[in-house]
Design a protein around this motif. Structure first.
Motif, short mmCIF file in Angstrom:
data_model
loop_
_atom_site.label_atom_id
_atom_site.label_comp_id
_atom_site.label_asym_id
_atom_site.label_seq_id
_atom_site.Cartn_x
_atom_site.Cartn_y
_atom_site.Cartn_z
N UNK A 1 0.83 -1.22 0.00
CA UNK A 1 0.00 0.00 0.00
C UNK A 1 0.86 1.26 0.00
N UNK A 2 1.94 1.26 0.79
CA UNK A 2 2.80 2.45 0.87
C UNK A 2 3.43 2.74 -0.49
N UNK A 3 3.80 1.71 -1.23
CA UNK A 3 4.40 1.90 -2.56
C UNK A 3 3.40 2.57 -3.51
N UNK A 4 2.15 2.08 -3.48
CA UNK A 4 1.12 2.68 -4.35
C UNK A 4 0.86 4.13 -3.91
N UNK A 5 0.73 4.32 -2.61
CA UNK A 5 0.41 5.66 -2.10
C UNK A 5 1.49 6.68 -2.46
N UNK A 6 2.75 6.26 -2.45
CA UNK A 6 3.86 7.17 -2.77
C UNK A 6 4.08 7.36 -4.26
N UNK A 7 3.33 6.60 -5.09
CA UNK A 7 3.51 6.71 -6.53
C UNK A 7 4.73 5.97 -7.03
N UNK A 8 5.13 4.93 -6.31
CA UNK A 8 6.36 4.20 -6.64
C UNK A 8 6.17 3.10 -7.66
N UNK A 9 7.28 2.37 -7.89
CA UNK A 9 7.29 1.19 -8.76
C UNK A 9 7.60 -0.02 -7.89
N UNK A 10 6.98 -1.12 -8.17
CA UNK A 10 7.28 -2.31 -7.39
C UNK A 10 6.89 -3.58 -8.11
N UNK A 11 7.64 -4.65 -7.79
CA UNK A 11 7.32 -5.97 -8.31
C UNK A 11 6.59 -6.73 -7.20
N UNK A 12 5.61 -7.51 -7.56
CA UNK A 12 4.83 -8.22 -6.55
C UNK A 12 5.35 -9.63 -6.32
N UNK A 13 5.51 -9.99 -5.05
CA UNK A 13 5.84 -11.36 -4.65
C UNK A 13 4.56 -12.19 -4.72
N UNK A 14 4.66 -13.45 -4.32
CA UNK A 14 3.48 -14.31 -4.27
C UNK A 14 2.40 -13.67 -3.39
N UNK A 15 2.79 -13.19 -2.20
CA UNK A 15 1.80 -12.61 -1.29
C UNK A 15 1.10 -11.41 -1.92
N UNK A 16 1.87 -10.48 -2.46
CA UNK A 16 1.27 -9.28 -3.04
C UNK A 16 0.47 -9.60 -4.30
N UNK A 17 0.94 -10.57 -5.08
CA UNK A 17 0.21 -10.94 -6.30
C UNK A 17 -1.15 -11.56 -5.94
N UNK A 18 -1.17 -12.35 -4.85
CA UNK A 18 -2.46 -12.93 -4.41
C UNK A 18 -3.43 -11.82 -4.02
#
Ligand code: PSU
Ligand code: MN
Length: 304
Positions: A93-110
């Motif tokens: 959530x913090x990455x999205x809120x800050x306008x960042x870039x990120x790759x999703x792990x299994x947990x985040x992809x789920x």
């Protein structure tokens, strides 16, 4: 507040047409494989899913937007970018809120798949309890996620860099079904067999889809972990792998590699120590998992 979530044109169309969709993670691209094999593999895995009559949705955060499906340009860009964050439940959530870039792990992809209404997800291996977890407490958030987010995850078993018995114990405690596809023995990522009996065995994609649906009907939260053995032709023998895993683990301890850096460090060292054989096996098993995940997703559509 609305969630900044974008569907790629291809995924958008599949949703409208009611076609099967399979989610894919992006940490395997940014932290799991070197360039250019990472982007080549990502494209090949997407192609396998299309050939099987489903639609791939690779998930990532770009400029603070949750992307469900990446265009070819976005995929190329992500695969070559440096310093992309590795996102799990805690930092998503913090990455999205800050306008960042990120790759999703299994947990985040789920989490993303559930938000997007996607029930099936294909990957290589899940995170788990690391060797020495009894002192380091290094147990992947992937396991907790499987306990609470209702997505069926197709993997090739827990990576052999993990403590597989401990990982299984944690999954049992959390009430996560661990289902091996078509054999009694749990696979071990680079090897089709381990020395452990699988808690559950199912032999068809339809059975796996029905078990997923039954969990929903019973109101049981959480996903299923499907362990799909690597094809025997592509596996690396345990005898070859065991000393290499030991060496990589020893180096990680000596260098005091911690937390999020452990898995990428081990994968990179194993790649180097096997002269790339670990990567070839990894690519083969991800494609194999994409195929089974597509069949499961198709069965879920058929059953609607
Ligand atoms: N398996 C691979 N390559 C990877 C991973 C797993 O073959 O890159 C990634 C997945 O994204 C998984 C993550 O969710 O590693 C687990 O990291 P950790 O152990 O830090 O939770
Ligand atoms: Mn960890």
């Amino acid at each position: 507040m609305t969630l900044p979530m974008d569907f790629s044109p291809e995924v958008s169309e599949a949703r409208k047409a009611g076609r099967a969709i399979v989610a894919l993670e992006s940490t395997i691209i940014t932290h799991g494989m070197p360039f250019p094999q990472n982007v080549e593999t990502a494209r090949e895995v997407e192609a396998v899913i299309r050939e099987a009559g489903a639609t791939p949705a690779t998930i990532a955060v770009l400029d603070g937007r949750l992307k469900i499906g990446l265009t070819e340009g976005e995929l190329d860009d992500l695969a070559q970018r440096d310093g992309v964050a590795k996102l799990s439940r805690a930092d998503f959530a913090a990455c999205i809120a800050r306008g960042g870039d990120g790759a999703t792990t299994v947990a985040a992809t789920m989490i993303a798949a559930q938000l997007a209404g996607i029930s099936v997800f294909a990957t290589g291996g899940i995170g788990g309890a690391h060797k020495g977890a009894e002192t380091s407490f290094d147990i992947s958030a992937d396991l907790q996620e499987l306990a609470q987010t209702s997505v069926t995850v197709v993997a090739a078993g827990a990576k052999a860099i993990l403590d597989i018995p401990k990982t299984l114990e944690v999954l049992e405690t959390l009430g996560v079904p661990v289902i091996t596809f078509g054999q009694n023995t749990l696979p071990a990522f680079w090897s089709s067999m381990s020395d452990m009996v699988s808690p559950l065995r199912l032999d068809t994609a339809k059975d796996i889809a029905e078990a997923h649906t039954m969990r929903g009907a019973m109101g049981l939260k959480g996903g299923q972990l499907v362990c799909n053995p690597i094809p025997v032709a592509d596996e690396i023998a345990v005898e070859i792998l065991a000393p290499i895993l030991e060496q990589a683990q020893r180096e990680a301890n000596e260098k005091e590699v911690l937390a999020k850096d452990v898995t990428p460090f081990l994968l990179q060292r194993i790649f180097e120590l096997t002269d790339g054989a670990s990567l070839r096996a990894n690519i083969a098993l991800v494609k194999n998992n994409a195929r089974l995940a597509s069949e499961i997703a198709n069965c879920l559509i058929d059953a609607r």
